[in-house]
Design a protein around this motif. Structure first.
Motif: not given
Length: 180
Positions: A87-88, A22-23, A82-85, A16-17
């Protein structure tokens, strides 16, 4: 979703992140991800590690075709961080990163990696003032450049500008040297 031949899995929040937040995978990129086992419209809690590995290769071809694998994977690691941050689960982690500081974050890398379903050895050694080596051993899916980008991204959230270098790489082992 079919089971993992190796028995190893990756958390859906990483997918998900990276691929959604991100992408922002869409069009032919999303189609290629779906073909390897990840549907951006139907996320799952876990995925076989083989799907993660193939999805990273898809991301390299679609997002960074002009870069070497090492350079592309480093950027994918940064994007994953960056993307993981977003996610919930990542939002919970992100609340503590600035207060944690770089030294304590580096010291916690072995316990953070323990969230993986496969147990490999991770040690942290202080080499000097703001200089650490993070050693990964017996990792069957070793991706040193991805991890270098991910560590760099996490350390930036603590308020520093880190330098993360892959100082040793072998088939299942690698070292990251971290300075700031």
């Amino acid at each position: 979703m079919q089971g993992s031949p190796s028995g190893r899995v990756t958390q859906g929040s990483f997918f998900e992140g990276l691929f959604i937040h991100s992408l922002q995978a869409s069009g032919s990129f999303a189609d290629a991800l779906r073909a390897c086992g990840f549907d951006v419209n139907k996320t799952r809690a876990i995925y076989p590690i083989e799907v993660w590995n193939e999805a990273l290769e898809v991301a390299w071809r679609h997002c960074y075709p002009g870069l070497s694998r090492e350079s592309a994977y480093r950027e994918l690691g940064r994007q994953l961080g960056e993307g993981f941050l977003k996610t919930w689960m990542g939002k919970v982690v992100d609340m503590g990163l600035p207060m944690l500081g770089p030294e304590r974050l580096i010291a916690r890398i072995p316990s953070l990696v323990a969230l993986d379903t496969f147990r490999y050895d991770v040690t942290v050694t202080q080499l000097g003032w703001h200089h650490y080596r993070v050693s990964f051993r017996s990792d069957p899916d070793a991706k040193p450049d991805l991890l270098a980008g991910l560590v760099e991204s996490g350390l930036r959230r603590t308020g520093i500008v880190p330098s993360v270098t892959v100082s040793m790489r072998a088939a299942r082992d690698f070292d990251l040297d971290v300075t700031w």
